[in-house]
Design an enzyme around this catalytic site. Structure first.
Site, PDB file in Angstrom:
ATOM      1  N   LYS A 142     -37.477   5.187 -37.981  1.00 53.81           N
ATOM      2  CA  LYS A 142     -36.281   4.667 -38.647  1.00 53.81           C
ATOM      3  C   LYS A 142     -36.383   4.633 -40.169  1.00 53.81           C
ATOM      4  CE  LYS A 142     -34.338   1.768 -34.974  1.00 53.81           C
ATOM      5  NZ  LYS A 142     -33.850   0.409 -34.651  1.00 53.81           N
TER       6      LYS A 142
ATOM      7  N   ASP B  40     -27.628  -0.742 -36.382  1.00 52.72           N
ATOM      8  CA  ASP B  40     -28.379  -1.835 -35.762  1.00 52.72           C
ATOM      9  C   ASP B  40     -27.764  -3.198 -36.068  1.00 52.72           C
ATOM     10  OD1 ASP B  40     -30.335  -0.534 -34.292  1.00 52.72           O
ATOM     11  OD2 ASP B  40     -31.738  -0.421 -35.955  1.00 52.72           O
TER      12      ASP B  40
ATOM     13  N   GLY C 152     -41.107  -9.910 -37.131  1.00 52.17           N
ATOM     14  CA  GLY C 152     -41.229  -8.489 -37.402  1.00 52.17           C
ATOM     15  C   GLY C 152     -40.567  -8.147 -38.730  1.00 52.17           C
ATOM     16  N   ALA C 153     -40.951  -6.992 -39.281  1.00 50.35           N
ATOM     17  CA  ALA C 153     -40.424  -6.614 -40.598  1.00 50.35           C
ATOM     18  C   ALA C 153     -40.115  -5.124 -40.673  1.00 50.35           C
ATOM     19  CB  ALA C 153     -41.428  -7.005 -41.686  1.00 50.35           C
TER      20      ALA C 153
ATOM     21  N   GLY D  97     -37.509  -1.648 -39.401  1.00 51.94           N
ATOM     22  CA  GLY D  97     -36.142  -1.253 -39.692  1.00 51.94           C
ATOM     23  C   GLY D  97     -35.099  -2.148 -39.051  1.00 51.94           C
TER      24      GLY D  97
ATOM     25  N   TYR E 262     -35.607  -4.424 -24.545  1.00 48.65           N
ATOM     26  CA  TYR E 262     -34.747  -4.463 -23.367  1.00 48.65           C
ATOM     27  C   TYR E 262     -35.441  -3.945 -22.102  1.00 48.65           C
ATOM     28  CZ  TYR E 262     -33.980   0.558 -24.219  1.00 48.65           C
ATOM     29  OH  TYR E 262     -34.153   1.901 -24.417  1.00 48.65           O
TER      30      TYR E 262
END
Length: 293
Positions: free
Chosen positions: A75, A111, A135-136, A138, A235
């Site tokens: 990404k 997103d 988290g960091a 995209g 997911y």
């Protein structure tokens, strides 16, 4: 619509680039929507190693692909190989949707839209809430920006490498200078304090994703206050360890399938000029996850 051999060469080609990508239900989701709407289009999954990233993008031009989605780990890195990047995607520092316009590859990011749309679908209000992002990468950048624009009170970004979280914070502040946003190191006392105050926690890490289903980005789920919402962008499985522990705790949980469907439906706007059929796409994605497609 079922495509015969004579039609395959005329079909508009799309797909998803990632590594690994075999777990993706995006092909089932999009192809079901194409069939239902009698569209002559095909969507495939393409496993592209980072060393082959530029070659894969050149292949999109050569083969006349209409466009692709982009997922981990491409990404952010894919941006240097594109001809043009939409301002919103540049702000997010990541691209998840590419359109091929006459050989010029244009980068977009759906997103954030997908995330906010999924919150609306679940009737989750974020105005005045302290949101915590784990988290960091995209997706985290896109979600942080859209949460900031949606009116959250504060955002805490937690990451194992705190410098990456700090970089995300700096970029978001450049766009939203009045937003209260800070970086904390994963498993630190600062993260623990942020969790105790969070009204929304969003996991943007791959922890808990198949086949590593025993992992969770939060070790002490009891730190979260009652009434908090726990959102996992993973997911597969539908209920990760994080979501299962949050549900047992009595918290509101949302699976990443909702965001996947909505960001995919938003990508249709760039490819076809209209939003994809959300309900149909969700049903197809769920069936694929359950092994029914």
């Amino acid at each position: 619509m079922s495509l015969g051999a004579s039609q395959l060469g005329q079909a508009r080609q799309l797909g998803i680039l990632g590594h690994p990508v075999g777990h993706s239900v995006s092909p089932a989701m999009h192809n079901a929507a194409f069939r239902a709407q009698q569209m002559n289009a095909l969507y495939g999954a393409y496993d592209v190693e980072p060393s082959q990233r530029k070659a894969a993008l050149d292949g999109l031009r050569a083969l006349g692909f209409l466009g692709v989605n982009v997922t981990i780990p491409h990404k952010e890195a894919v941006m240097e190989h594109l001809d043009e990047i939409a301002p919103t995607a540049r702000q997010m520092g990541a691209v998840n949707t590419i359109v091929n316009r006459g050989g010029r590859l244009m980068g977009y990011n759906t997103d954030g839209w997908g995330f906010i749309s999924s919150l609306e679908e679940h009737r989750i209000r974020v105005t005045g809430v302290h949101a915590m992002i784990l988290g960091a990468g995209g997706a985290a950048r896109a979600i942080a920006l859209h949460l900031g624009m949606a009116g959250v009170r504060r955002i805490s970004v937690s990451n194992r490498t705190v410098s990456r979280a700090e970089s995300l914070v700096t970029d978001v502040r450049a766009t939203l200078p009045d937003l209260k946003i800070d970086a904390v190191e994963a498993l630190s006392p600062e993260e623990r304090n942020a969790l105790m105050d969070a009204g929304l926690v969003v996991n943007c890490t791959p922890l808990g994703m198949h086949p590593d289903e025993v992992s969770s980005p939060i070790r002490e789920i009891n730190l979260l206050p009652q009434g908090a919402v726990v959102y996992d962008t993973v997911y597969r499985p539908m209920e990760t360890r994080l979501l299962r522990e949050a549900r047992i705790r009595g918290l509101h949980t949302v699976s990443g399938l909702s965001m996947l469907v909505h960001q995919g439906a938003c990508a249709w706007e760039y490819w076809f000029g209209r939003r994809g059929p959300v309900g149909l796409m969700h049903s197809a994605a769920l069936a694929a996850l359950e092994g029914k497609l």
